[in-house]
Design an enzyme around this catalytic site. Structure first.
Site, mmCIF file in Angstrom:
data_model
loop_
_atom_site.group_PDB
_atom_site.id
_atom_site.type_symbol
_atom_site.label_atom_id
_atom_site.label_comp_id
_atom_site.label_asym_id
_atom_site.label_seq_id
_atom_site.Cartn_x
_atom_site.Cartn_y
_atom_site.Cartn_z
ATOM 1 N N TYR A 1 -29.883 18.506 11.364
ATOM 2 C CA TYR A 1 -28.820 17.575 10.961
ATOM 3 C C TYR A 1 -28.271 17.952 9.582
ATOM 4 O O TYR A 1 -27.064 18.121 9.405
ATOM 5 C CB TYR A 1 -29.388 16.161 10.935
ATOM 6 C CG TYR A 1 -28.375 15.079 10.630
ATOM 7 C CD1 TYR A 1 -27.329 14.811 11.505
ATOM 8 C CD2 TYR A 1 -28.483 14.308 9.473
ATOM 9 C CE1 TYR A 1 -26.407 13.797 11.227
ATOM 10 C CE2 TYR A 1 -27.564 13.299 9.197
ATOM 11 C CZ TYR A 1 -26.537 13.046 10.080
ATOM 12 O OH TYR A 1 -25.627 12.046 9.807
ATOM 13 N N ASN B 1 -13.695 23.283 15.825
ATOM 14 C CA ASN B 1 -12.690 22.942 16.847
ATOM 15 C C ASN B 1 -11.798 21.794 16.394
ATOM 16 O O ASN B 1 -10.581 21.807 16.612
ATOM 17 C CB ASN B 1 -13.364 22.581 18.175
ATOM 18 C CG ASN B 1 -13.855 23.820 18.919
ATOM 19 O OD1 ASN B 1 -13.286 24.904 18.757
ATOM 20 N ND2 ASN B 1 -14.897 23.659 19.720
ATOM 21 N N SER C 1 -21.446 13.232 16.197
ATOM 22 C CA SER C 1 -22.742 13.872 15.904
ATOM 23 C C SER C 1 -23.852 12.872 16.192
ATOM 24 O O SER C 1 -23.688 11.689 15.900
ATOM 25 C CB SER C 1 -22.847 14.268 14.423
ATOM 26 O OG SER C 1 -24.123 14.841 14.160
#
Ligand code: UDP
Length: 322
Positions: free
Chosen positions: A147, A101, A77
């Site tokens: 975020y 995922n 990230s």
């Protein structure tokens, strides 16, 4: 643990690369994944010489088929306010599609899972210091929301995969961390101040510098994460250094460590910038026997050589631009 096959997403990032090194040092086979959105291939240089390390350039927002994994560490990230402001939609996607995922990968392999969450889940907190049971005060539509909400969604996803599918999951709420391999251009306070001080530029203090952060040196953080990964705890655990500094004090620490004569320049405070942040680490102490060892002054000294090198490169590129 005995030798395991471990996947780390975000392997080319600051924390991901340190984590890969620590896992290799424990004797594991490590597969790193990164799409270089904010990661840096230079962080993988030492790793790529290790025979037990392999690397896949891949965006985890796309599904990935891999078998035989024992552990998935999800560290991909953008993580600095400057980077996630630049990469808003990408940040939301990696914290939603990407996390799902990676959870599917762990579920299909029967692997354990550890997710890198954040103190930003607490937003601009009214409770101080922040214990894990505090639900936080996050602006869901402000500039930091890409975020904060992606990380809060990730936490919900991790808990769901644990509760509904029985995946053996863990979550670390990471507080401000620093050390070698922080990108000098990521806009974070320590990387900005160190680089500015070493270049003789003004140190840019946002607001009046009275807002606080609590800074953890990277080796302490990685130690806490490895302990958590071996624990039976499924709920979030704060890992951070509770030693709290105002941003102005932090600027003076950087000036002292670098011996710089830079001046301080005040700039506007970014929207929704949390006024204070400090972890309550009672849970990590009790559960993991963990507490941080490296004080800020020493951590800055340990980071000095790395930032001196980066500052030299920046100075060289400035002189060729003139
Ligand atoms: N900050 C600052 N000058 C800078 C960069 C950051 O004063 O050049 C401040 C920022 O406003 C915040 C704190 O330092 O209050 C920590 O910012 P950072 O970007 O490192 O991460 P955050 O803790 O906000 O996620």
């Amino acid at each position: 643990m005995a030798q395991k096959s471990v996947l780390v997403s975000g392997a080319a990032g600051f924390l991901g690369s340190h984590l890969c090194e620590a896992l290799l040092a424990e004797g594991h086979r490590v597969i790193g994944i990164d799409n270089y959105a904010t990661g840096n291939s230079a962080n993988l240089e030492a790793l790529s010489r290790a025979p037990q390390f392999s690397f896949i350039e891949h965006d985890i927002c796309q599904p990935l088929q891999l078998s035989g994994l024992d552990y998935v560490f999800n560290f991909a990230s953008p993580a600095s306010p400057f980077d996630y402001a630049r990469l808003g939609p990408e940040t939301l996607k990696v914290g939603s599609y990407g996390t799902i995922n990676m959870l599917d990968l762990a579920r299909n392999s029967g692997a354990k899972f550890l997710h890198a969450s954040t103190s930003e889940c607490y937003g601009d907190p009214e409770v101080h210091p922040q214990p894990e049971r505090y639900w936080g005060r996050v602006n869901p539509i402000g500039p930091r929301s890409v975020y904060d909400e992606s990380k809060r969604f990730s936490e919900a996803a991790v808990m769901a995969y644990h509760r509904y599918y029985g995946v053996d999951t863990h979550m670390v709420r990471i507080f401000n961390t620093y050390g070698p391999r922080l990108q000098p251009t990521d806009g974070r306070v320590i990387s900005n101040f160190m680089t500015q001080a070493l270049l003789g530029d003004d140190l840019t203090v946002f607001g009046d510098g009275s807002q606080t952060r609590s800074f953890c040196y990277v080796s302490d953080l990685i130690d806490g994460i490895l302990r958590l990964s071996q624990s039976g705890e499924h709920l979030p655990v704060n890992i951070g250094n509770p030693d709290e500094w105002t941003i102005l004090e932090c600027a003076h620490e950087v000036l002292a460590v670098t011996g710089s004569k830079s001046r301080i320049r005040y700039e506007p405070l970014p929207v929704d910038d949390p006024a204070r942040r400090r972890p309550d680490i009672t849970k990590a102490r009790d559960l993991l026997g963990w507490s941080p060892k490296v004080p800020l002054r020493e951590g800055l000294q340990r980071s000095l050589e790395y930032f001196q090198q980066r500052a030299k490169e920046i100075a060289a590129s400035r002189s060729t631009q003139i």
